[in-house]
Design an enzyme around this catalytic site. Structure first.
Site, short mmCIF file in Angstrom:
data_model
loop_
_atom_site.label_atom_id
_atom_site.label_comp_id
_atom_site.label_asym_id
_atom_site.label_seq_id
_atom_site.Cartn_x
_atom_site.Cartn_y
_atom_site.Cartn_z
CB CYS A 123 31.57 3.91 26.04
SG CYS A 123 30.73 4.18 24.47
CG ASP A 171 26.29 -2.87 25.50
OD1 ASP A 171 25.77 -2.23 24.57
OD2 ASP A 171 27.38 -2.55 26.02
CG HIS A 201 26.52 0.91 26.12
ND1 HIS A 201 27.65 0.17 25.81
CD2 HIS A 201 26.85 2.21 25.93
CE1 HIS A 201 28.62 0.99 25.44
NE2 HIS A 201 28.16 2.23 25.51
#
Length: 238
Positions: A123, A171, A201
């Protein structure tokens, strides 16, 4: 064994902490783990344990130290998740890059470092892995579902470090247009391996509603293959 309480000198003054996990033989190539937006939380220590089980030294610096030591958030708590997103919006990537550079210097000076120094990021950490690849001060860079690549596509041309990025086609932080822009920029550089997965994600975190065991197994296998080819310190571009 997981060791806490390490202290690393920051560029420009100050010190920040880090978690260290050694493999069974006590030394090996070092892999820095760059945190998600949730800080050095249990998922990051799980990654350290995984790396150590594969023969690597895992080292996870506290990248939120400028806001306070040991900050972490529970990604499954709505209030804490909102706070983490707010901290991410205010976070300066250049601070993270400086801290990772300092962590590389620290790791390279330690007796547990036997080989190269790599970075794996998730991330926010995936975005930082991309910046480290462009700056070229690690021997290998891997990013999982990094954010904001489409805003910094020009950095892809600078990457000489062997790098790999794992992204999810579902995502919600990456639009279809961004996926195409990222693909075009990354695939134009032979130093970068880009892999897309049918996943969302945070697909590699078991506590995430987007967790994908299949995507995680494949991504982790590819990551280990790259890490095991990592060259010693000082050999980038050779």
């Amino acid at each position: 064994m997981l060791t806490e309480g390490l202290s690393i000198d920051a560029k420009g003054g100050g010190r920040f902490g880090a978690h260290l996990q050694l493999p069974a033989r006590g030394r090996g190539p070092v892999v820095m783990v760059a945190q998600e937006i949730f800080g050095v939380n249990p998922f990051m220590t799980e990654v350290l344990a995984w790396l150590a089980s594969e023969g690597f030294v895992g080292l996870c610096p506290d990248l939120y130290w400028r806001h306070g030591p040991g900050i972490e958030f529970d990604p499954n708590d709505e209030v804490q998740r909102a706070r983490a997103l707010g901290m991410f919006r205010d976070y300066k990537l250049e601070d993270g890059v400086a801290d990772l550079r300092a962590t590389v210097a620290y790791a390279a000076s330690q007796p547990f470092c036997d080989g190269g120094v790599a970075v794996i990021g998730y991330c926010l950490g995936g975005a930082l892995a991309y910046e480290v690849a462009a700056e070229g001060f690690a021997q290998c860079c891997v990013g999982y579902y990094g954010v904001g690549f489409e805003k910094r596509l020009e950095r892809a041309r600078l990457v000489k470090t062997p790098s790999m990025f794992h992204m999810g086609t579902n995502d919600h932080f990456v639009t279809a247009e961004a996926r195409q822009l990222i693909t075009n920029a990354f695939e134009a550089n032979p130093a970068i391996a880009l892999h897309w997965y049918d996943a969302g994600h945070s697909f590699a975190r078991a506590s995430s509603p987007n967790f994908s065991p299949e995507a995680t197994r494949t991504a982790n296998a590819r990551t280990l293959e790259m890490l095991k080819r990592m060259k010693p310190i000082g050999t980038i571009g050779q």
